[in-house]
Design an enzyme around this catalytic site. Structure first.
Site, short mmCIF file in Angstrom:
data_model
loop_
_atom_site.label_atom_id
_atom_site.label_comp_id
_atom_site.label_asym_id
_atom_site.label_seq_id
_atom_site.Cartn_x
_atom_site.Cartn_y
_atom_site.Cartn_z
N LEU A 13 44.02 80.72 67.98
CA LEU A 13 44.64 79.62 67.53
C LEU A 13 44.35 79.56 66.21
CD1 LEU A 13 46.35 77.02 67.85
CD2 LEU A 13 44.34 75.87 68.28
N SER A 14 45.31 79.35 65.31
CA SER A 14 45.35 78.90 63.85
C SER A 14 44.39 80.00 63.31
CB SER A 14 44.76 77.42 63.83
OG SER A 14 44.58 76.79 62.54
N ALA A 15 43.35 79.51 62.75
CA ALA A 15 42.60 80.42 62.04
C ALA A 15 42.06 81.89 62.80
CB ALA A 15 41.34 79.86 61.47
N ALA A 24 45.18 83.76 62.98
CA ALA A 24 45.21 84.77 61.98
C ALA A 24 44.26 85.77 62.16
CB ALA A 24 44.86 83.82 60.54
N ILE A 54 48.75 82.27 67.94
CA ILE A 54 49.18 80.99 68.28
C ILE A 54 48.91 80.22 66.88
CG2 ILE A 54 49.14 78.89 69.63
CD1 ILE A 54 47.97 80.64 71.79
#
Length: 363
Positions: free
Chosen positions: A127-129, A132, A151
């Site tokens: 998720l998020s970072a 990434a 995500i």
């Protein structure tokens, strides 16, 4: 070496897994009944989160217990990032065989060797970072992963400073398609089959703008040689798009979650939810965890129906889920604390009874 069980979550810290240039921690969930050549999911938390919190909220350990796969939770340290974000934009942490990505790679290699993980069925999500960084892992080690799921994530290699990272999160000044694709392809010398990619994003995400999802599709369309979208469908009010590769495989998919902000989409209000709603764990009437697992053949259609529709009317697991639990118990009779062979005779009955209780067939 495994030690230090985490309170209430049955996570075990992997204290030593090899070189750790990224100074990350590693936490592992092993199911009670574990078959030989068990698949592995690597789950990467978002900023301000921990491995324990991400495990509880996302439901990955819960589903892994039901379906018999392992989950690795790398964990960021404040000494590396004050907000506990994986450093998805730091050049020293996103280059193959360096920094944080090498730490995670070493964790995976350790588990393949010590826990009998199937090297052909390793997947990564976040998720998020963490999303990434999941993309960073796919880009730098495409030879390791069969598939990945982002995500609220971002394309690989588009930022090298904190300022650029915030710009990209807001969808500003992205590289063009050629640059996105060349950056991904240049991250490794991979010449084999590329992992599949699942991309999930809320339509109202103000933290990482939805345009990042489109850029991830553009980035991966190069190595997969994708053309126009192959199929568009609406599921539970959300939009799914699929791109097929030349072999007809679903190489890339996107899920646009209507009205959702920044977080993991969950169906947490049913009778048999996977995961738990909370900060960045958002009720959306759809279970990203179960659907991602199903796309990797780690879960079934019955698991999806149960997670999103509240389960069967008598409060027990679905017939398909029950059969899976019993089948694994009878075939392997292998408790997680004995990962190197079959359970001793004295433990087989306990393993089977535990499986029957999990299926709702014993008290």
């Amino acid at each position: 070496m495994l030690d230090k069980p985490m309170q209430d979550q049955r996570l075990i810290e992997i204290a030593r897994f090899g070189s750790n240039p990224g100074s990350l921690k590693a936490w592992l969930f092993l199911p009670s009944i574990m078959a030989p050549n068990t698949p592995l999911v690597v789950a990467l938390h978002g900023c301000t989160q921990t491995a324990e919190g991400y495990a509880a909220g996302s439901g990955w350990s819960q589903l892994a217990e039901r379906r018999g796969f392992a989950v690795l939770y790398p964990e960021q340290q404040r000494s590396n990032n004050a907000n506990l974000c994986f450093n998805w934009f730091e050049p020293g942490d996103i280059r193959r065989d360096a920094g944080e990505v090498l730490s995670i790679r070493k964790m995976i290699g350790h588990l393949v060797q010590m826990q009998g993980i199937d090297p052909e069925r390793i997947f990564v999500t976040g998720l998020s970072a963490g999303g990434a960084m999941a993309n960073v892992m796919l880009a730098t080690y495409p030879d390791i992963f069969a598939g990945g799921a982002l995500i609220g994530g971002l394309p690989y290699g588009t930022a090298v400073t904190v300022g650029e990272a915030f710009e990209r999160m807001q969808g500003r000044n992205p590289p063009d398609a050629a640059k996105l694709q060349s950056t991904l392809k240049g991250a490794s010398k991979h010449a084999g089959r590329w992992p599949t990619v699942s991309i999930w994003h809320g339509t109202h995400d103000q933290t990482v703008r939805p345009s990042n999802a489109e850029q991830v599709v553009t980035q991966w369309s190069g190595v997969h040689a994708l053309g126009e979208v192959s199929r568009t469908e609406t599921i539970n009010g959300h939009t799914r798009k699929v791109w097929l590769d030349a072999r007809g495989r679903e190489a890339v998919e996107t899920w646009s979650i209507q009205g959702m902000g920044h977080g993991v989409p969950l169906a947490a209000s049913g009778d048999e939810p996977i995961g738990k709603a909370g900060p960045y764990m958002l009720e959306a009437g759809i279970s990203s965890t179960v659907r991602i697992a199903r796309s990797w053949k780690l879960a079934t259609d019955a698991d999806v129906r149960e997670a999103e529709a509240g389960g069967s009317t008598d409060g027990r697991k679905s017939q398909d889920g029950t059969a899976s639990i019993i089948e694994r118990a009878l075939r392997y009779a292998r408790p997680r604390e004995n990962a190197t062979g079959a359970a001793p005779d004295g433990k087989i009955a306990k393993v089977i009874n535990d499986a029957l209780r999990a299926a709702g067939l014993m008290k």
